[in-house]
Design an enzyme around this catalytic site. Structure first.
Site, PDB file in Angstrom:
ATOM      1  N   LYS A  36      24.945 -32.730 -33.077  1.00 37.74           N
ATOM      2  CA  LYS A  36      25.058 -32.212 -34.445  1.00 37.74           C
ATOM      3  C   LYS A  36      25.813 -30.888 -34.437  1.00 37.74           C
ATOM      4  CE  LYS A  36      20.935 -34.608 -35.943  1.00 37.74           C
ATOM      5  NZ  LYS A  36      19.484 -34.615 -36.036  1.00 37.74           N
TER       6      LYS A  36
ATOM      7  N   GLN B 187      14.391 -30.907 -36.182  1.00 37.83           N
ATOM      8  CA  GLN B 187      14.605 -32.087 -35.329  1.00 37.83           C
ATOM      9  C   GLN B 187      13.247 -32.676 -34.935  1.00 37.83           C
ATOM     10  OE1 GLN B 187      17.706 -33.411 -34.434  1.00 37.83           O
ATOM     11  NE2 GLN B 187      16.510 -35.083 -33.600  1.00 37.83           N
TER      12      GLN B 187
ATOM     13  N   ASP C 258      18.142 -33.180 -44.679  1.00 38.94           N
ATOM     14  CA  ASP C 258      17.639 -34.453 -44.151  1.00 38.94           C
ATOM     15  C   ASP C 258      17.078 -35.316 -45.281  1.00 38.94           C
ATOM     16  OD1 ASP C 258      17.887 -35.460 -41.665  1.00 38.94           O
ATOM     17  OD2 ASP C 258      16.085 -34.557 -40.815  1.00 38.94           O
TER      18      ASP C 258
END
Ligand code: NAD
Length: 295
Positions: free
Chosen positions: A57, A101, A124
């Site tokens: 990422k 994460q 997200d």
């Protein structure tokens, strides 16, 4: 459908194309806004798979011109320390996106931490407010993997209206949001899961089959309607001839000849997830600019 007509849904290529478009957009916007978009990826502990995802990422951010505000905490970090960092990032005007994460170590409540993220920076798309917006059909940040699936289907002109889509898996991360997105695109949606008694009977009725389970070889040729579009979200680590490799939920070799379009693993949905994350960060960056004009 004969074998030779089955085509790959090339997520890798489309993901790179999206990144190229974002790079150009960012160059133009940065001149106007005076700063690049910013993304903060928070990681706890040393899970090697998570570390690889985070690296991926951050590299992608660098490629398109998004500034990274990453935090890597030791496993023993407390809930309050992570929460405080999230609050600081919420208040930081240079940060447009915040992502935790997953998975987190068991002593950290991932859902409770999610509630701490400013919903307008929730790239997200997992904050309850953004999930609520998805249910209501309102604009908002959408979770990256399901949004990546929809983008892939759109790029290959897959007709969804009036089609029967079967989604296997009912997680908050993939199964539920992708079902809602397919519904919003006027597909008739069936959700299957671990308690579905005769999975094959359901999957055989699918014009579009999306599998998000995490079980290699779950979907075999006889479970797929000839000519179906098959989207394999699953990512499983497997040893093949002594070498570690990634496979999906679909037995690719047997299913490909039955399908009209199919995603490979790797190179299908996975790369789309990262590009959609970058896209969400840029979307949030643009929304914040609009908000500052209006204030
Ligand atoms: P999860 O474990 O939260 O959910 C799995 C779902 O599969 C559950 O809803 C369960 O009911 C269902 N299931 C389990 N066994 C089943 C069976 N035998 N038959 C039918 N359904 C069954 O997983 P998740 O977070 O939704 O992820 C699913 C898969 O997708 C994993 O392999 C994960 O690594 C992968 N994934 C990939 C991406 C990507 O970018 N490509 C992103 C997220 C997740």
């Amino acid at each position: 459908m004969p074998a030779e007509s089955s085509k790959l849904l090339d997520g890798k290529r489309l993901a790179l194309q999206i990144q190229e478009e974002l790079t150009t957009q960012i160059q133009t916007l940065q001149a106007e806004i005076g700063r690049p978009p910013g993304l903060a990826v928070l990681m706890v502990g040393d899970n090697p798979a998570s570390a690889a995802y985070v690296r991926n990422k951050e590299r992608a951010c660098e490629r398109v011109g998004i500034a990274s505000f990453g935090h890597h905490f030791p496993t023993e970090v407390t809930f309050d320390e992570v929460k405080q960092t999230i609050h600081n990032l919420n208040a930081n005007p240079e940060v447009d996106g915040i992502l935790v994460q997953l998975p987190l170590p068991p002593h950290l409540d991932a859902t409770a931490l999610l509630y701490e993220i400013d919903p307008d920076k929730d790239v997200d798309g997992l904050h309850p407010l953004n999930l609520g917006r998805l249910v209501r059909g309102e604009p908002g940040l959408r979770s990256c993997t399901p949004a990546g699936v929809m983008r892939l289907l759109a790029a290959y002109d897959v007709e969804l209206q009036g089609k029967h889509a079967v989604v296997i898996g009912r997680s908050i991360l993939v199964g539920k949001p992708v079902s809602l997105m397919l519904l919003a695109a006027n597909a008739t949606v069936t959700m299957a899961h671990s308690r579905t008694p005769d999975l094959a009977a359901v999957t055989r009725t699918a014009d579009i089959l999306v599998t998000a389970v995490g079980q290699p070889g779950l979907i075999t040729a006889e479970m797929v309607k000839p000519g179906a579009v098959v989207i394999d979200v699953g990512i499983n680590r497997k040893e093949v001839e002594g070498k570690a490799c990634l496979v999906g939920d679909v037995d690719f070799a047997s299913v490909q000849p039955h399908s009209s379009l199919i995603t490979p693993v790797p190179g299908g949905v996975g790369p789309m997830t990262v590009s959609l994350l970058l896209g969400n960060t840029v979307w949030s960056y643009k929304q914040r600019r609009k908000a500052s004009y209006n204030s």
